[in-house]
Design a protein around this motif. Structure first.
Motif, PDB file in Angstrom:
ATOM      1  N   HIS A   1       0.835  -1.206   0.000  1.00  0.00           N
ATOM      2  CA  HIS A   1       0.000   0.000   0.000  1.00  0.00           C
ATOM      3  C   HIS A   1       0.868   1.254   0.000  1.00  0.00           C
ATOM      4  O   HIS A   1       0.671   2.159  -0.808  1.00  0.00           O
ATOM      5  N   HIS A   2       1.833   1.291   0.898  1.00  0.00           N
ATOM      6  CA  HIS A   2       2.672   2.489   1.000  1.00  0.00           C
ATOM      7  C   HIS A   2       3.476   2.726  -0.271  1.00  0.00           C
ATOM      8  O   HIS A   2       3.571   3.853  -0.755  1.00  0.00           O
TER       9      HIS A   2
ATOM     10  N   THR B   1       1.263   4.227  -2.911  1.00  0.00           N
ATOM     11  CA  THR B   1       0.960   5.647  -2.682  1.00  0.00           C
ATOM     12  C   THR B   1       2.197   6.502  -2.935  1.00  0.00           C
ATOM     13  O   THR B   1       2.090   7.633  -3.397  1.00  0.00           O
ATOM     14  N   PHE B   2       3.366   5.966  -2.644  1.00  0.00           N
ATOM     15  CA  PHE B   2       4.605   6.715  -2.844  1.00  0.00           C
ATOM     16  C   PHE B   2       4.885   6.932  -4.333  1.00  0.00           C
ATOM     17  O   PHE B   2       5.309   8.001  -4.744  1.00  0.00           O
TER      18      PHE B   2
ATOM     19  N   HIS C   1       2.626   7.082  -6.620  1.00  0.00           N
ATOM     20  CA  HIS C   1       1.609   8.083  -6.985  1.00  0.00           C
ATOM     21  C   HIS C   1       1.340   8.097  -8.493  1.00  0.00           C
ATOM     22  O   HIS C   1       1.543   9.116  -9.162  1.00  0.00           O
TER      23      HIS C   1
ATOM     24  N   ASN D   1      -5.419  11.492  -9.255  1.00  0.00           N
ATOM     25  CA  ASN D   1      -6.334  11.480  -8.132  1.00  0.00           C
ATOM     26  C   ASN D   1      -6.713  10.030  -7.828  1.00  0.00           C
ATOM     27  O   ASN D   1      -6.752   9.198  -8.726  1.00  0.00           O
TER      28      ASN D   1
ATOM     29  N   ASN E   1      -5.123   7.868  -5.618  1.00  0.00           N
ATOM     30  CA  ASN E   1      -4.031   6.956  -5.286  1.00  0.00           C
ATOM     31  C   ASN E   1      -4.269   6.216  -3.973  1.00  0.00           C
ATOM     32  O   ASN E   1      -4.006   5.022  -3.884  1.00  0.00           O
ATOM     33  N   GLY E   2      -4.762   6.919  -2.976  1.00  0.00           N
ATOM     34  CA  GLY E   2      -5.034   6.278  -1.685  1.00  0.00           C
ATOM     35  C   GLY E   2      -6.100   5.207  -1.807  1.00  0.00           C
ATOM     36  O   GLY E   2      -5.938   4.090  -1.303  1.00  0.00           O
TER      37      GLY E   2
ATOM     38  N   CYS F   1      -7.090   3.554  -4.515  1.00  0.00           N
ATOM     39  CA  CYS F   1      -6.586   2.422  -5.325  1.00  0.00           C
ATOM     40  C   CYS F   1      -5.608   1.566  -4.529  1.00  0.00           C
ATOM     41  O   CYS F   1      -5.668   0.335  -4.578  1.00  0.00           O
ATOM     42  N   SER F   2      -4.726   2.197  -3.794  1.00  0.00           N
ATOM     43  CA  SER F   2      -3.731   1.430  -3.045  1.00  0.00           C
ATOM     44  C   SER F   2      -4.361   0.688  -1.869  1.00  0.00           C
ATOM     45  O   SER F   2      -3.905  -0.397  -1.514  1.00  0.00           O
TER      46      SER F   2
ATOM     47  N   ARG G   1       2.890   9.735   6.094  1.00  0.00           N
ATOM     48  CA  ARG G   1       4.093  10.592   6.122  1.00  0.00           C
ATOM     49  C   ARG G   1       5.216   9.962   6.932  1.00  0.00           C
ATOM     50  O   ARG G   1       6.390  10.062   6.561  1.00  0.00           O
TER      51      ARG G   1
ATOM     52  N   ASP H   1       6.726   7.388   4.829  1.00  0.00           N
ATOM     53  CA  ASP H   1       7.604   8.015   3.828  1.00  0.00           C
ATOM     54  C   ASP H   1       9.012   8.202   4.374  1.00  0.00           C
ATOM     55  O   ASP H   1       9.979   8.201   3.610  1.00  0.00           O
TER      56      ASP H   1
END
Length: 93
Positions: A24-25, A28-29, A31, A35, A37-38, A40-41, A77, A80
């Motif tokens: 998932h992370h 999202t990273f 990207h 629009n 991304n969150g 979908c992931s 974050r 990240d």
């Protein structure tokens, strides 16, 4: 990203929940979309869990309002910066 997920499965690098959180992370990273991304992931992580015999994440406490979104973004974050623990705790809260 998918090669990483495959290797985590093949070698048992992380527990299943952590594999899904890392997938998932990473998504999202990267990207890939302007629009969504969150969303979908999160779907990808849940599909990964179901495919490998796990249960879908709750993605934070219900109801999912602005405060939950802020907690989710704070956890993203931290991930990240290399700290995956907050995101791992959040997904099952």
């Amino acid at each position: 990203m998918f090669d990483n997920a495959h290797a985590w499965q093949e070698f048992g690098t992380y527990p299943l929940d952590e594999q899904a959180v890392r997938l998932h992370h990473q998504l999202t990273f990267i990207h890939p979309f302007p629009n969504g991304n969150g969303r979908c992931s999160r779907v990808m992580a849940d599909m990964f869990l179901l495919r490998h015999g796990g249960e879908q994440f709750s993605w934070g406490p219900a109801p999912h309002g602005p405060m939950v979104r802020q907690e989710y973004l704070a956890a993203i974050r931290k991930a990240d910066c290399g700290d995956i623990a907050s995101l791992l705790a959040f997904v099952r809260s």
